[in-house]
Design a protein around this motif. Structure first.
Motif, PDB file in Angstrom:
ATOM      1  N   LEU A 546       0.826  -1.201   0.000  1.00 19.22           N
ATOM      2  CA  LEU A 546       0.000   0.000   0.000  1.00 19.22           C
ATOM      3  C   LEU A 546       0.867   1.260   0.000  1.00 19.22           C
ATOM      4  O   LEU A 546       0.594   2.217  -0.733  1.00 19.22           O
ATOM      5  CB  LEU A 546      -0.924  -0.009   1.223  1.00 19.22           C
ATOM      6  N   ARG A 547       1.931   1.274   0.787  1.00 18.97           N
ATOM      7  CA  ARG A 547       2.805   2.446   0.836  1.00 18.97           C
ATOM      8  C   ARG A 547       3.491   2.708  -0.494  1.00 18.97           C
ATOM      9  O   ARG A 547       3.884   3.851  -0.786  1.00 18.97           O
ATOM     10  CB  ARG A 547       3.865   2.282   1.931  1.00 18.97           C
ATOM     11  N   SER A 548       3.663   1.681  -1.291  1.00 18.60           N
ATOM     12  CA  SER A 548       4.339   1.860  -2.583  1.00 18.60           C
ATOM     13  C   SER A 548       3.417   2.381  -3.675  1.00 18.60           C
ATOM     14  O   SER A 548       3.893   2.779  -4.747  1.00 18.60           O
ATOM     15  CB  SER A 548       4.958   0.536  -3.038  1.00 18.60           C
ATOM     16  N   ARG A 549       2.105   2.380  -3.437  1.00 20.83           N
ATOM     17  CA  ARG A 549       1.161   2.832  -4.444  1.00 20.83           C
ATOM     18  C   ARG A 549       1.138   4.363  -4.527  1.00 20.83           C
ATOM     19  O   ARG A 549       1.289   5.048  -3.519  1.00 20.83           O
ATOM     20  CB  ARG A 549      -0.252   2.302  -4.152  1.00 20.83           C
ATOM     21  N   HIS A 550       0.895   4.859  -5.730  1.00 18.03           N
ATOM     22  CA  HIS A 550       0.962   6.299  -5.971  1.00 18.03           C
ATOM     23  C   HIS A 550      -0.425   6.929  -5.916  1.00 18.03           C
ATOM     24  O   HIS A 550      -1.406   6.345  -6.376  1.00 18.03           O
ATOM     25  CB  HIS A 550       1.594   6.561  -7.341  1.00 18.03           C
ATOM     26  N   LEU A 551      -0.470   8.116  -5.367  1.00 18.09           N
ATOM     27  CA  LEU A 551      -1.683   8.931  -5.383  1.00 18.09           C
ATOM     28  C   LEU A 551      -1.263  10.390  -5.293  1.00 18.09           C
ATOM     29  O   LEU A 551      -0.081  10.705  -5.113  1.00 18.09           O
ATOM     30  CB  LEU A 551      -2.639   8.544  -4.260  1.00 18.09           C
TER      31      LEU A 551
END
Length: 558
Positions: A546-551
């Motif tokens: 989750l921390r590696s996902r971009h937003l």
């Protein structure tokens, strides 16, 4: 008067010399060792099938052989759930060890958790007991207390209740001890191990084990021995508080701790104060973990190299499906992992992995059929065909289920060092768990420029398993970051970032005092860790994914 409780084991297989480190590194009154997890209970159950005298964590005996005399000299009591499925057997083994070493210690144990006989077909079914059986043993002079399945926090609530004279009605004090116990239970995870921002405190190759300085009012300070590796700060404690939890109510057999009341304060280097914890009456039912054999499992991993990865994967799937048409296992799953890179400089980085897992009640269905089908393709499939390892005969896998029984239906007994048996009464004051109304969210950040970036640049996370469910706790370290996170990371956004959760029930819990959100994802782990339903069967790295996902993140936070 302060009670110093240390931890020397967070799981069966933790650092072997931790007991000696804790005994020689500084002052401590009680040492606790947590050896049990859902998967561990299944492993111990299979040990007991082979040998009825087994069923406990044998590592503890070897550790104790090196440290029993030292603990006795220093007046340190030891409380451990290493008894597993056979606490009486381990207690007897400890007595025999003490006699051989010539160390005069008093050994007691707690029993009553074993409900296996009530669940036909179960390998192991054990209720999660509270800490008052441990307290009874300590009050009567035990130096070592061995338990079976108790809650992890009971290893702390028991000694605290015995030392301070708490009763089952002292919900706030017990809740403070539950929170401290939850922080201690996983050992080095509270001192920088498995920590999202691991580089900030200085990389440590050997984090020390944690200890809690407990006070009579239930407050505590989480710290570690001077000079040991790792670090303790509000972040490491927050991370562990979120581990394997659900909503604001953290229920246990002794009390229900309100996680939304926890206040953390950095008191000094490697010292975090926990106070303000409120407690409520425990629920009327005890959780029972039931482990069964679910069937047999087998797998093969096909290596696909170079060009046309998707077409190669499609070919081998079609070939295997044709073979399964003759004798198909009950459950078949495929996963294509695109580890390949274009124009790769090594063959390994030019390759993708296609994983096939089959399950069936019959070992023959997952063994002979899969082995024959996969190996016969060696010269008749996609170019470059090979597998990581040939499939074997298949092995049994376990499934885990939570059930609940009334607290009064379980015979919780403290077996004292002199053989007397003391019944531990079920709590008279109980309360059915209700959801806590969602707290008010902070004011959102004002509009401003944002940049597409990984969530982990501003947020930490820790994730874990509870049966077939997983939790992902996400926290930030500033008020502005909290104002953004509380509004940005909704359930809908979580499902977008974690596609596996799109069709599953996801519940978001808001914990403003911790600047944290906790997401419970139901069913993502299938029938539990032993069933190995996904690549990461215990969801240990789900939070890091989750921390590696971009937003879109406000530039002011970056």
């Amino acid at each position: 008067m302060t009670l110093r409780i240390g931890n020397f084991s967070g799981f069966y297989g933790d650092r072997f010399d931790a007991p000696r480190e804790m005994l020689t590194g500084g002052e401590v009154d009680v040492l606790t060792g947590d050896y049990l997890a859902e998967l561990t209970m299944l492993i111990l159950a299979r040990d007991r099938l082979k040998d009825p005298s087994a069923g406990y964590a044998r590592t503890f005996l070897r550790q104790l052989e090196e440290t029993l005399g030292l603990a006795h000299e220093r007046g340190v009591r030891i409380v451990t759930n290493a008894g597993g499925l056979n606490p009486a057997g381990l207690a007897d083994a400890v007595r025999a060890l003490a006699a051989r070493l010539g160390v005069p210690v008093r050994v007691a144990h707690v029993e009553g958790d074993d409900l296996t006989a009530r669940y036909p077909g179960a390998l192991a079914a054990h209720a999660y007991l509270g800490g008052f059986g441990i307290a009874a043993c300590l009050r009567e002079g035990a130096d070592i207390v061995v338990t079976g399945r108790v809650t992890d926090a009971a290893l702390v609530t028991g000694p605290a209740a015995a030392h301070f004279g708490w009763t089952p009605a002292d919900h706030d004090r017990l809740a403070g001890a539950v929170v401290a116990g939850h922080v201690l239970e996983c050992g080095a995870q509270a001192t920088g191990g498995n920590y999202a921002f691991f580089g900030e405190g200085g990389v440590s190759l050997r984090p020390g084990f944690p200890l809690a300085e407990l006070h009579e009012d239930g407050s505590s300070v989480i710290t570690k021995h001077p000079g040991t590796g790792g670090f303790v700060d509000v972040g490491t404690v927050t991370a562990q508080l979120l581990y394997e939890t659900g909503g604001a109510r953290y229920a246990g057999p002794d009390t229900t701790a309100r996680l939304d009341t926890v206040r953390l304060t950095q008191e000094g280097p490697d010292r975090v104060r926990i106070d303000g914890v409120r407690g409520e009456a425990p629920p009327p039912a005890l959780k029972v973990g039931v482990n069964r054999i679910g069937g047999f499992r087998n797998e093969v991993v096909f290596v696909l190299t170079g060009l046309e990865i998707e077409s190669k994967a499609a070919l081998v799937r079609q070939q295997m499906r044709a073979r399964f048409a003759e004798s198909r296992p009950a459950r078949v799953s495929w996963d294509l992992v695109r580890t390949d890179q274009p124009d790769a400089s090594t063959q390994e980085t030019a390759s993708a992995l296609l994983r096939l897992v089959v399950r069936d009640p019959s070992q023959e269905a997952v063994g002979r059929v899969l082995s024959g089908a996969a190996i016969e393709l060696a010269l008749a499939s996609y170019p470059g065909f090979h597998v990581l390892a040939p499939p074997g005969k298949g092995s049994p896998y376990g499934v885990f289920e939570d059930v609940y029984v009334p607290q009064g239906d379980v015979d919780h007994v403290a077996v004292l060092h002199d053989g007397r048996r003391v019944t531990v009464d079920a709590p008279q004051d109980t309360a059915v768990l209700d959801d806590v109304p969602p707290p008010a969210l902070p004011e959102p950040l004002p509009p401003g420029p944002a940049r597409r970036a990984p969530l982990g640049l501003v947020a930490g996370a820790r994730s874990g398993d509870k049966g077939g469910n997983a939790n992902v706790g996400v926290w930030v370290r500033s008020d502005d970051a909290w104002r953004w996170l509380a509004h940005a990371l909704t359930v809908e956004r979580f499902r977008e970032l974690i596609p596996e959760a799109r069709e599953l029930p996801v519940t978001r819990h808001v914990l403003p005092r911790l600047r944290a959100l906790n997401f419970l994802v139901e069913g993502i782990l299938g029938e539990g860790v032993a069933a190995q339903a996904r690549f990461d069967p215990q969801a240990k790295a789900l939070g890091e994914w989750l921390r590696s996902r971009h937003l879109d993140i406000p530039e002011a936070l970056l």
